[in-house]
Design a protein around this motif. Sequence first.
Motif, PDB file in Angstrom:
ATOM      1  N   ARG A 154       0.851  -1.187   0.000  1.00  0.00           N
ATOM      2  CA  ARG A 154       0.000   0.000   0.000  1.00  0.00           C
ATOM      3  C   ARG A 154       0.888   1.239   0.000  1.00  0.00           C
ATOM      4  N   THR A 155       0.326   2.339  -0.448  1.00  0.00           N
ATOM      5  CA  THR A 155       1.056   3.602  -0.486  1.00  0.00           C
ATOM      6  C   THR A 155       0.344   4.613   0.384  1.00  0.00           C
ATOM      7  N   ARG A 156       1.095   5.255   1.226  1.00  0.00           N
ATOM      8  CA  ARG A 156       0.565   6.371   1.990  1.00  0.00           C
ATOM      9  C   ARG A 156       1.085   7.631   1.309  1.00  0.00           C
ATOM     10  N   PRO A 157       0.201   8.505   0.824  1.00  0.00           N
ATOM     11  CA  PRO A 157       0.652   9.676   0.070  1.00  0.00           C
ATOM     12  C   PRO A 157       1.422  10.667   0.941  1.00  0.00           C
ATOM     13  N   GLU A 158       2.095  11.591   0.271  1.00  0.00           N
ATOM     14  CA  GLU A 158       2.827  12.633   0.981  1.00  0.00           C
ATOM     15  C   GLU A 158       1.854  13.398   1.878  1.00  0.00           C
ATOM     16  N   LYS A 159       2.325  13.742   3.065  1.00  0.00           N
ATOM     17  CA  LYS A 159       1.463  14.402   4.031  1.00  0.00           C
ATOM     18  C   LYS A 159       2.164  15.647   4.567  1.00  0.00           C
ATOM     19  N   LYS A 160       1.428  16.723   4.626  1.00  0.00           N
ATOM     20  CA  LYS A 160       1.971  17.963   5.176  1.00  0.00           C
ATOM     21  C   LYS A 160       1.335  18.198   6.539  1.00  0.00           C
ATOM     22  N   TRP A 161       2.135  18.595   7.499  1.00  0.00           N
ATOM     23  CA  TRP A 161       1.636  18.897   8.826  1.00  0.00           C
ATOM     24  C   TRP A 161       2.481  19.997   9.451  1.00  0.00           C
ATOM     25  N   ARG A 162       2.036  20.514  10.552  1.00  0.00           N
ATOM     26  CA  ARG A 162       2.726  21.604  11.232  1.00  0.00           C
ATOM     27  C   ARG A 162       3.187  21.122  12.602  1.00  0.00           C
ATOM     28  N   ASN A 163       4.448  21.388  12.881  1.00  0.00           N
ATOM     29  CA  ASN A 163       4.998  21.070  14.189  1.00  0.00           C
ATOM     30  C   ASN A 163       4.370  22.038  15.206  1.00  0.00           C
ATOM     31  N   PRO A 164       3.584  21.528  16.174  1.00  0.00           N
ATOM     32  CA  PRO A 164       2.888  22.421  17.095  1.00  0.00           C
ATOM     33  C   PRO A 164       3.824  23.206  18.016  1.00  0.00           C
ATOM     34  N   ASP A 187       6.279  24.227   9.149  1.00  0.00           N
ATOM     35  CA  ASP A 187       5.605  23.302   8.242  1.00  0.00           C
ATOM     36  C   ASP A 187       6.561  22.167   7.896  1.00  0.00           C
ATOM     37  N   VAL A 188       6.061  20.937   8.003  1.00  0.00           N
ATOM     38  CA  VAL A 188       6.880  19.756   7.749  1.00  0.00           C
ATOM     39  C   VAL A 188       6.151  18.886   6.738  1.00  0.00           C
ATOM     40  N   SER A 189       6.919  18.222   5.863  1.00  0.00           N
ATOM     41  CA  SER A 189       6.354  17.348   4.859  1.00  0.00           C
ATOM     42  C   SER A 189       6.869  15.931   5.089  1.00  0.00           C
ATOM     43  N   LEU A 190       5.943  14.979   5.226  1.00  0.00           N
ATOM     44  CA  LEU A 190       6.321  13.576   5.312  1.00  0.00           C
ATOM     45  C   LEU A 190       6.273  13.005   3.896  1.00  0.00           C
ATOM     46  N   PRO A 191       7.339  12.353   3.452  1.00  0.00           N
ATOM     47  CA  PRO A 191       7.365  11.844   2.073  1.00  0.00           C
ATOM     48  C   PRO A 191       6.396  10.672   1.878  1.00  0.00           C
ATOM     49  N   LYS A 192       6.160  10.348   0.618  1.00  0.00           N
ATOM     50  CA  LYS A 192       5.347   9.201   0.239  1.00  0.00           C
ATOM     51  C   LYS A 192       5.931   7.959   0.909  1.00  0.00           C
ATOM     52  N   PHE A 193       5.072   7.065   1.377  1.00  0.00           N
ATOM     53  CA  PHE A 193       5.521   5.941   2.187  1.00  0.00           C
ATOM     54  C   PHE A 193       4.864   4.653   1.699  1.00  0.00           C
ATOM     55  N   TYR A 194       5.657   3.600   1.523  1.00  0.00           N
ATOM     56  CA  TYR A 194       5.140   2.285   1.141  1.00  0.00           C
ATOM     57  C   TYR A 194       5.154   1.376   2.360  1.00  0.00           C
ATOM     58  N   TYR A 195       4.119   0.542   2.478  1.00  0.00           N
ATOM     59  CA  TYR A 195       4.065  -0.405   3.587  1.00  0.00           C
ATOM     60  C   TYR A 195       3.339  -1.667   3.143  1.00  0.00           C
TER      61      TYR A 195
END
Length: 95
Positions: free
Chosen positions: A53-63, A68-76
Amino acid sequence: MNNTELIKVVSKATKVDVDTVRVVLNSIIETIKNSLWKGIEVRVQNFANFTIRTRPEKKWRNPKTGEDVSLPKFYYVKVNISKLFRDKMKTKTVY
């Protein structure tokens, strides 16, 4: 149970020497890994299905920092346990 223990149990149950069981088990594991790497679903009847499965790139903010931080595309690997196996485990008492 680790690989060595599994190999010994299978060897004893099948009356096949340990080295042969080790080669067969390693071959099965490598075949599953290579198939998944190529995007091929692996189905082991009455046990489990393995898929990539692929988890798409995800953007989030460090509280804490507000950065702003970007998590790369991830395979699992996703493992779906078969209904037969799940039903058997519901009736089994685990020690």
